[in-house]
Design an enzyme around this catalytic site. Sequence first.
Site: not given
Length: 276
Positions: A27, A33
Amino acid sequence: MGLQIVRQIREYSRPTRGPIGLVPTMGALHDGHAQLIRKASAECPTCIVSIFVNPTQFGPQEDFAKYPRMEEADLRLCESAGASIVFCPTPEEMYPRKTTHIHVEGVSELWEGAHRPGHFEGVATVVAKLFNILAPDLAFFGKKDLQQCSVLNRMVEDLDFRVDLRFIETIREPDGLAMSSRNAYLSPQDRAVAPLLYSTLQETVAQLRSKGEHSDPVDKILDQNKAKLIRAGFVVDYFALVRSEDLSPLSTWEKESHLIVAARLGQTRLIDNCST
Ligand code: AMP
């Protein structure tokens, strides 16, 4: 979690839908990402992103409790980058009791493994669990965590996981700093110094190349560049030239090698690497 999620995932994984891609993350997602998710969704009709701040890969003195958590923004990024499913288990679901764990021989014991005891056991174990729960055909990881790539590659080979791994180039800020969820910890002063890590890697590569392959020992060049980082305020855990294949240290430069570095600036530990 267990059965309900696993059943839904298996439903998703019917062969007619094509390959499933998995992007494991903790996260606090950024463009590095997003790039992994874009690559996965380009190659796989089903792209699963897992978001799990994995307690077992943090040491007792490390930043598990304060690791940035921002679920809403993460879900938006996953969706806009092309994810089909976001898997967000809780620690209790993943570890209902003290877990069995995986130790990857050799490559997990060097560098990060030496500085962060237990880290790669945590990483290998959680990734193995994600592979078993989500049954991906392909899994995507960033070369920013170069040793993690080597450790997982070795795990997949040694334990015959039926998954292909893809390793994606590091995404950087315009000034060269590798994107990382931990960059958020940097004070403005440290953030201004941080790009020196990558520029020093690049300068060191240029100096090694100018000497040629298998020539003089590289210690002096490495020491001088490490000293430059220390003068700028970094506390350097390691700054080394390694064989790309197994990350073993090299004393003379050869092609197919990497420079790797881990250093702390204030409270923030940064890692980076550069192929030579
Ligand atoms: P993390 O959330 O830090 O565990 O990272 C999840 C995945 O994203 C790992 O495979 C990382 O190597 C990858 N990753 C992290 N930062 C970057 C970056 N700057 N560029 C590319 N991949 C990254």
